[in-house]
Enzyme design. Sequence first.
Site, PDB file in Angstrom:
ATOM      1  N   GLY A   8       0.716  -1.126  -0.178  1.00  0.00           N
ATOM      2  CA  GLY A   8       0.094   0.052   0.152  1.00  0.00           C
ATOM      3  C   GLY A   8       0.694   1.211  -0.050  1.00  0.00           C
ATOM      4  N   GLY A   9       2.094   1.299  -0.401  1.00  0.00           N
ATOM      5  CA  GLY A   9       2.884   2.111  -0.349  1.00  0.00           C
ATOM      6  C   GLY A   9       2.780   3.260  -1.349  1.00  0.00           C
ATOM      7  CB  ILE A  13      -0.589   6.215   5.934  1.00  0.00           C
ATOM      8  CG1 ILE A  13      -1.882   6.941   6.707  1.00  0.00           C
ATOM      9  CG2 ILE A  13       0.361   5.942   7.026  1.00  0.00           C
ATOM     10  CD1 ILE A  13      -2.584   6.212   7.657  1.00  0.00           C
ATOM     11  N   GLY A  14       0.916   5.102   3.153  1.00  0.00           N
ATOM     12  CA  GLY A  14       2.073   4.491   2.739  1.00  0.00           C
ATOM     13  C   GLY A  14       2.997   5.435   2.052  1.00  0.00           C
ATOM     14  CB  SER A 119      -6.813   1.401  13.479  1.00  0.00           C
ATOM     15  OG  SER A 119      -7.828   2.369  13.745  1.00  0.00           O
ATOM     16  CE1 TYR A 179      -9.381  -0.166   8.495  1.00  0.00           C
ATOM     17  CE2 TYR A 179     -10.124   1.253  10.541  1.00  0.00           C
ATOM     18  CZ  TYR A 179      -9.384   0.717   9.507  1.00  0.00           C
ATOM     19  OH  TYR A 179      -7.831   1.381   9.598  1.00  0.00           O
ATOM     20  CE  LYS A 183      -5.820  -2.086  10.575  1.00  0.00           C
ATOM     21  NZ  LYS A 183      -5.114  -2.144   9.182  1.00  0.00           N
ATOM     22  CG  ASN A 208      -9.476  10.020  14.859  1.00  0.00           C
ATOM     23  OD1 ASN A 208      -9.362   9.301  15.721  1.00  0.00           O
ATOM     24  ND2 ASN A 208     -10.457  10.197  14.007  1.00  0.00           N
ATOM     25  NE  ARG A 247     -13.245   9.508  17.246  1.00  0.00           N
ATOM     26  CZ  ARG A 247     -14.322   9.254  17.868  1.00  0.00           C
ATOM     27  NH1 ARG A 247     -14.231   9.739  19.110  1.00  0.00           N
ATOM     28  NH2 ARG A 247     -15.457   8.591  17.389  1.00  0.00           N
TER      29      ARG A 247
END
Length: 356
Positions: A8-9, A13-14, A119, A179, A183, A208, A247
């Site tokens: 997922g780079g 984020i990746g 997460s 989700y 995780k 977050n 959060r």
Amino acid sequence: MVRVLVTGGMGFIGSHVVERLQAAGHEVRVLDAMLPAVHAVPVPPPAGVELVVADVRNAAAVADALTGVDAVCHQAAMVGLGVDLTDLPAYVGSNDLGTAVLLAGMARSGVLRLVLASSMVVYGEGRYRCPEHGDVAPGPRREADLVAGEFEPPCPVCAAPLDSELVAEDARLDPRSVYAATKVAQEHLASCWARASGGTVAALRYHNVYGARMPRDTPYAGVASLFRSALARGQAPRVFEDGGQRRDFLDVRDVAAANLAALDAVTAGSPPAGGLRAYNIGSGHPHTVGQMATALAAAYGGPDPVVTGDYRLGDVRHVTASSARAREELGWSAEVTFQAGMAEFATAPLRDAVPA
């Protein structure tokens, strides 16, 4: 120099993780499916980064991508709460089957170092204390209470109001969305793999995350992206409930730095082989969703947020982290302040995505 495969780079984020690893002198290979829903306008990888375009569920492609690498940063995942339960097979396939295929490939190839993107959603609600009964774990909020505008979870024993506190890594896992369940399953799969293979896993429980290259206008994005997308359309951010949900908002550059610190740790043999060590990755400075929307709208130049009273059953009220373990064991702590991060994010470029 470590040779690292980043799954997922090419994603939000990746891509930041890849840049941070490269800057530290590591050799990076990326495995990414380059799905149109995420990469509506594909961009090439950074210079010096090899890109393998394939799904992480493709065992043959995973085996090829693992050739010659020393460690894996596993970022590939389907994220967010999604649209409805019809998304369930896609979440389980992408996150859990994909992780299983990757771990099997790592076992066959002898790659025994893994940094896993987890997460904070694994906790469900965060940590709560009742003045009379001490630490308690409230159950899922009732829809009737949400309809009535009663958003705070009460003490499950006496129904008294609760105080929200920082949650630590040894808290009970209590996933409350599809989700979140995937995780938790990823962590359990990685833990089983580590015990059987002698591998080492650092599971980073991101809070977050926001920042440049978040996808725009998609129900799978985080709340920060939804607010930023609305502002870009000239619309007011729509804040659910009363905006008082707490959060821990974290700049993506700090998340990338956490991945580098975790990679250094697993490469050096810490945590010990044969196990998984979880780390909260948060700023340690909670803010409400309403405060975030207000700060972002002010930095963007308006319009002001609208508090709607709407709700989603998969949402939790408060979940904020203690990142003391990451500071003590990884030498990592967040550097971007909330104020500076929101000011930058207000004008940061977003990633085009294909709306669901």
